[in-house]
Design a protein around this motif. Structure first.
Motif, PDB file in Angstrom:
ATOM      1  N   VAL A 114       0.845  -1.199   0.000  1.00  0.00           N
ATOM      2  CA  VAL A 114       0.000   0.000   0.000  1.00  0.00           C
ATOM      3  C   VAL A 114       0.876   1.244   0.000  1.00  0.00           C
ATOM      4  O   VAL A 114       1.717   1.424   0.880  1.00  0.00           O
ATOM      5  N   THR A 115       0.685   2.102  -0.982  1.00  0.00           N
ATOM      6  CA  THR A 115       1.435   3.355  -1.047  1.00  0.00           C
ATOM      7  C   THR A 115       0.618   4.470  -0.405  1.00  0.00           C
ATOM      8  O   THR A 115      -0.592   4.343  -0.213  1.00  0.00           O
ATOM      9  N   ASP A 116       1.284   5.591  -0.098  1.00  0.00           N
ATOM     10  CA  ASP A 116       0.617   6.620   0.720  1.00  0.00           C
ATOM     11  C   ASP A 116       1.276   7.982   0.530  1.00  0.00           C
ATOM     12  O   ASP A 116       1.617   8.652   1.485  1.00  0.00           O
ATOM     13  N   VAL A 117       1.475   8.397  -0.700  1.00  0.00           N
ATOM     14  CA  VAL A 117       2.163   9.667  -0.906  1.00  0.00           C
ATOM     15  C   VAL A 117       1.185  10.829  -0.817  1.00  0.00           C
ATOM     16  O   VAL A 117      -0.023  10.679  -1.027  1.00  0.00           O
ATOM     17  N   CYS A 118       1.722  12.000  -0.493  1.00  0.00           N
ATOM     18  CA  CYS A 118       0.933  13.229  -0.447  1.00  0.00           C
ATOM     19  C   CYS A 118       1.754  14.321  -1.118  1.00  0.00           C
ATOM     20  O   CYS A 118       2.947  14.476  -0.815  1.00  0.00           O
ATOM     21  N   VAL A 119       1.130  15.044  -2.040  1.00  0.00           N
ATOM     22  CA  VAL A 119       1.843  16.054  -2.818  1.00  0.00           C
ATOM     23  C   VAL A 119       1.077  17.380  -2.757  1.00  0.00           C
ATOM     24  O   VAL A 119      -0.114  17.407  -2.447  1.00  0.00           O
ATOM     25  N   PRO A 120       1.763  18.499  -3.045  1.00  0.00           N
ATOM     26  CA  PRO A 120       1.036  19.762  -3.180  1.00  0.00           C
ATOM     27  C   PRO A 120      -0.060  19.629  -4.237  1.00  0.00           C
ATOM     28  O   PRO A 120       0.108  18.922  -5.243  1.00  0.00           O
ATOM     29  N   MET A 121      -1.174  20.315  -4.014  1.00  0.00           N
ATOM     30  CA  MET A 121      -2.337  20.126  -4.882  1.00  0.00           C
ATOM     31  C   MET A 121      -2.028  20.359  -6.358  1.00  0.00           C
ATOM     32  O   MET A 121      -2.565  19.679  -7.230  1.00  0.00           O
ATOM     33  N   SER A 122      -1.156  21.321  -6.663  1.00  0.00           N
ATOM     34  CA  SER A 122      -0.873  21.620  -8.061  1.00  0.00           C
ATOM     35  C   SER A 122      -0.180  20.459  -8.771  1.00  0.00           C
ATOM     36  O   SER A 122      -0.203  20.385 -10.003  1.00  0.00           O
ATOM     37  N   HIS A 123       0.429  19.551  -8.008  1.00  0.00           N
ATOM     38  CA  HIS A 123       1.133  18.419  -8.600  1.00  0.00           C
ATOM     39  C   HIS A 123       0.316  17.127  -8.560  1.00  0.00           C
ATOM     40  O   HIS A 123       0.802  16.085  -9.009  1.00  0.00           O
ATOM     41  N   LEU A 124      -0.898  17.200  -8.025  1.00  0.00           N
ATOM     42  CA  LEU A 124      -1.685  15.977  -7.851  1.00  0.00           C
ATOM     43  C   LEU A 124      -2.032  15.287  -9.171  1.00  0.00           C
ATOM     44  O   LEU A 124      -1.843  14.062  -9.289  1.00  0.00           O
ATOM     45  N   PRO A 125      -2.551  15.977 -10.193  1.00  0.00           N
ATOM     46  CA  PRO A 125      -2.904  15.255 -11.426  1.00  0.00           C
ATOM     47  C   PRO A 125      -1.730  14.483 -12.018  1.00  0.00           C
ATOM     48  O   PRO A 125      -1.873  13.319 -12.415  1.00  0.00           O
ATOM     49  N   ALA A 126      -0.553  15.104 -12.078  1.00  0.00           N
ATOM     50  CA  ALA A 126       0.610  14.424 -12.652  1.00  0.00           C
ATOM     51  C   ALA A 126       1.040  13.253 -11.789  1.00  0.00           C
ATOM     52  O   ALA A 126       1.426  12.191 -12.307  1.00  0.00           O
ATOM     53  N   ALA A 127       0.974  13.413 -10.465  1.00  0.00           N
ATOM     54  CA  ALA A 127       1.397  12.332  -9.572  1.00  0.00           C
ATOM     55  C   ALA A 127       0.519  11.102  -9.736  1.00  0.00           C
ATOM     56  O   ALA A 127       1.011   9.967  -9.787  1.00  0.00           O
ATOM     57  N   VAL A 128      -0.788  11.316  -9.830  1.00  0.00           N
ATOM     58  CA  VAL A 128      -1.707  10.185  -9.998  1.00  0.00           C
ATOM     59  C   VAL A 128      -1.506   9.538 -11.372  1.00  0.00           C
ATOM     60  O   VAL A 128      -1.451   8.300 -11.497  1.00  0.00           O
ATOM     61  N   ALA A 129      -1.378  10.339 -12.405  1.00  0.00           N
ATOM     62  CA  ALA A 129      -1.190   9.790 -13.758  1.00  0.00           C
ATOM     63  C   ALA A 129       0.113   9.005 -13.862  1.00  0.00           C
ATOM     64  O   ALA A 129       0.158   7.920 -14.466  1.00  0.00           O
ATOM     65  N   ASP A 130       1.188   9.525 -13.284  1.00  0.00           N
ATOM     66  CA  ASP A 130       2.473   8.830 -13.333  1.00  0.00           C
ATOM     67  C   ASP A 130       2.412   7.508 -12.561  1.00  0.00           C
ATOM     68  O   ASP A 130       2.994   6.502 -12.986  1.00  0.00           O
ATOM     69  N   ALA A 131       1.721   7.508 -11.414  1.00  0.00           N
ATOM     70  CA  ALA A 131       1.592   6.277 -10.644  1.00  0.00           C
ATOM     71  C   ALA A 131       0.824   5.221 -11.442  1.00  0.00           C
ATOM     72  O   ALA A 131       1.214   4.041 -11.475  1.00  0.00           O
ATOM     73  N   ALA A 132      -0.264   5.630 -12.072  1.00  0.00           N
ATOM     74  CA  ALA A 132      -1.045   4.690 -12.878  1.00  0.00           C
ATOM     75  C   ALA A 132      -0.221   4.124 -14.025  1.00  0.00           C
ATOM     76  O   ALA A 132      -0.283   2.920 -14.333  1.00  0.00           O
TER      77      ALA A 132
END
Length: 459
Positions: free
Chosen positions: A337-355
C-alpha cells in the motif's frame, strides 16, 4: 532472544493473567494488515492503568526488553510488529472515555478507546470527533501514526485534533504535554513530538481531543468521469475554487469494479469522485450546486445523491471497505500500500504517473485517495511468495515516493513510516534524521521503545 526470566517473573507478578507467553496470544499480536511480516512477540501484556504501564516500562528498561504498543492492529506499515522480539503492550483494556467537556469542545480518553466508540458516546451531546481513517482504529494508535482520513480536507488530521497527552517514557516516568487551553506559547511542542512518533519515544496513556459540532445538514454524492486525469483535475480545481468540501475522495476504475462486484453497486467502471458537504441547509445546497457545475466542466456526470443518513452511511462504509474489496479482486493476494501526499498543483501528474508505472510493471494496483489534500494510495496486489511481483510493487512504491519528494511532498500522508517506509526517510529528511536520532537517544537511551521503526539506523 526470549524475555529474561527475571523480567517475565516481574511482569507476571504485576499483571497476573494479563501477562501471557502463550503461542495463541503471541501469534494474534504478530500479524499485519499488509504484506509486512515479522516473528511474533515474545510476550503480550494487557495493562489497565497508567501506573501499570509505567511499572511495565521500568521493568522492560531494567532488563532491556523491547516494548511495542498495540491498539487494534490496523496499521499498514507494521508499526506494531515486534521485529526485534520483546513485549507487546495491548492497550485495549484502557478504553474509557474519561471526560466530555462539551462547553470546551473537548474530551479526554484512554488510548484503547476507538473512534467509533467515542462517537457513540458523543451522540447525545451534538458533538463528534471527525478524524476518520476508515478502520475502527484506537485513538492512541491514530495519534501515534498521526492518522487522518476522509474528512481531513475540512477537519484536519490527528495533528490538528490532539490538544494534550499523558505519556509514559522508557524509564517509567509519566509526563503530560499540552493543555486544555485553546493555545499556548509555553515551551517546546511536546504534544506534536509524540503525535506521529509511532511509539518510539513513549507509550500514550491518555489523550485530550478537540471535538466539533455535528453539522446541521449533510449531503453526499458519487459522480463519474471519462478519464482519471479529468477526475483528479476536477479535485484540484474544486479546492482552488474554495468550495468547502467535507470529503472529496477519488476512486479509480479498478476500485469501482471491486465495489460493483462486492458491494452490489452498479456504477460505470470508470473513475469517480465521492463527495460530501457539511453546514447549514442553504450553504450545503449552494456548495453542492457549485461543485456540480465545476464537475460538469471536467466531464462529470451521473450524480447519485445519498439523501438519507442510512444511504450516506452505506456510501462511506463502501469507501472504507475499499481495502478489503480490492483484495478480493485477486483472491489470496496481499497488498503493498502506497501513501504519498503532494502539493495540490502536482496531484494530477502524480496520480497519472503512478497509474502509468503500475501498468508498465504489469501489476494490478487499484487507486483511491483523500485527494482534497493531495493524498492518494495505490493498493498493489501481489501473491505471497512471488518475489518478482513484490519487487515490482516495491519499485512502483519507491518511484511514487521519490516523485512526491521531488515536488515538495511526502513519502507518507497518513499511514506512517513503520518499517515499510523506513528506507525512504533519509531521502525526505536528509540531515534532519540525525536530529530525530538525537531525540530518540535522549528519551530512550536503551533503545527499547518500538525498536527498528521510524528512524533509520536507530533502535
Amino acid at each position: 532472544m526470549p524475555i529474561p526470566a527475571a523480567a517475565a517473573e516481574a511482569l507476571a507478578a504485576l499483571l497476573g493473567r494479563r501477562f501471557s507467553t502463550s503461542g495463541a496470544d503471541r501469534e494474534l499480536h504478530g500479524q499485519s494488515e499488509s504484506w509486512h511480516r515479522a516473528p511474533p512477540p515474545d510476550a503480550v501484556a494487557w495493562p489497565e492503568t497508567t501506573e501499570e504501564v509505567a511499572q511495565i516500562a521500568a521493568i522492560c528498561q531494567r532488563h532491556r526488553v523491547p516494548l511495542i504498543g498495540w491498539g487494534t492492529g490496523t496499521s499498514l506499515e507494521a508499526q506494531a510488529l515486534a521485529t526485534q522480539g520483546g513485549l507487546v503492550l495491548d492497550m485495549l483494556r484502557m478504553d474509557r472515555v474519561l471526560e466530555i467537556r462539551a462547553g470546551d469542545l473537548q474530551t479526554t480518553v484512554q488510548p484503547g478507546c476507538t473512534r467509533e466508540a467515542l462517537n457513540q458516546e458523543l451522540r447525545a451531546t451534538g458533538l463528534f470527533f471527525p478524524v476518520d481513517p476508515g478502520a475502527n482504529a484506537s485513538l492512541g494508535g491514530m495519534a501515534s501514526t498521526r492518522a487522518s482520513g476522509t474528512t481531513a480536507v475540512r477537519y484536519g488530521t490527528m495533528r490538528d485534533n490532539v490538544l494534550a497527552l499523558e505519556v509514559v517514557l522508557a524509564d517509567g516516568r509519566v509526563i503530560r504535554t499540552g493543555t486544555r487551553a485553546a493555545k499556548s506559547s509555553a515551551g517546546y511542542d511536546l504534544t506534536g513530538l509524540f503525535v506521529g512518533a509511532e511509539g518510539t519515544l513513549g507509550i500514550i496513556t491518555e489523550l485530550t481531543l478537540r471535538l466539533h459540532g455535528q453539522p446541521e445538514e449533510v449531503a453526499a454524492a458519487v459522480c463519474g468521469f471519462p478519464t482519471l486525469e479529468q477526475a483528479v483535475e476536477c479535485v484540484t480545481a474544486t479546492i482552488q475554487s474554495g468550495i468547502p468540501m467535507a470529503r472529496i475522495e477519488f476512486i479509480d476504475a479498478d476500485v469501482v469494479r471491486a465495489f460493483n462486484r462486492f458491494s452490489g453497486t452498479q456504477m460505470h467502471e470508470g473513475p469517480h469522485l465521492m463527495v460530501e458537504f457539511h453546514g447549514a441547509p442553504a450553504s450545503v445546497q449552494s456548495d453542492a450546486e457549485a461543485f456540480g457545475a465545476l464537475a460538469a466542466d471536467f466531464g462529470g456526470t451521473g450524480f447519485d445523491w445519498a439523501t438519507t443518513p442510512e444511504a450516506r452511511a452505506a456510501l462511506w462504509k463502501m469507501r472504507h471497505n475499499a481495502y478489503r474489496s480490492c483484495l478480493a479482486l485477486r483472491p489470496g493476494a496481499t497488498a503493498v500500500v502506497t501513501d504519498v501526499c503532494v502539493p495540490m498543483s502536482h496531484l494530477p501528474a502524480a496520480v497519472a504517473d503512478a497509474a502509468a508505472d503500475i501498468r508498465a510493471e504489469g501489476l494490478l494496483g487499484p487507486m483511491v485517495g483523500h485527494v482534497g489534500d493531495g493524498n492518494f494510495h495505490a493498493q498493489i496486489l501481489v501473491m505471497p511468495g512471488d518475489e518478482a511481483e513484490l519487487a515490482a510493487a516495491k519499485r512502483v512504491a519507491t518511484r511514487m515516493a521519490e516523485r512526491a519528494i521531488a515536488v515538495g511532498g511526502t513519502i507518507t500522508g497518513e499511514h506512517g513510516v513503520g518499517i515499510g517506509k523506513l528506507p525512504l526517510m533519509r531521502a525526505q529528511h536528509g540531515e534532519a534524521v540525525a536530529v530525530m536520532a538525537a531525540i530518540k537517544q535522549a528519551l530512550d537511551p536503551q533503545g527499547i521503545m518500538n525498536p527498528g521503526k521510524l528512524v533509520p539506523g536507530v533502535n
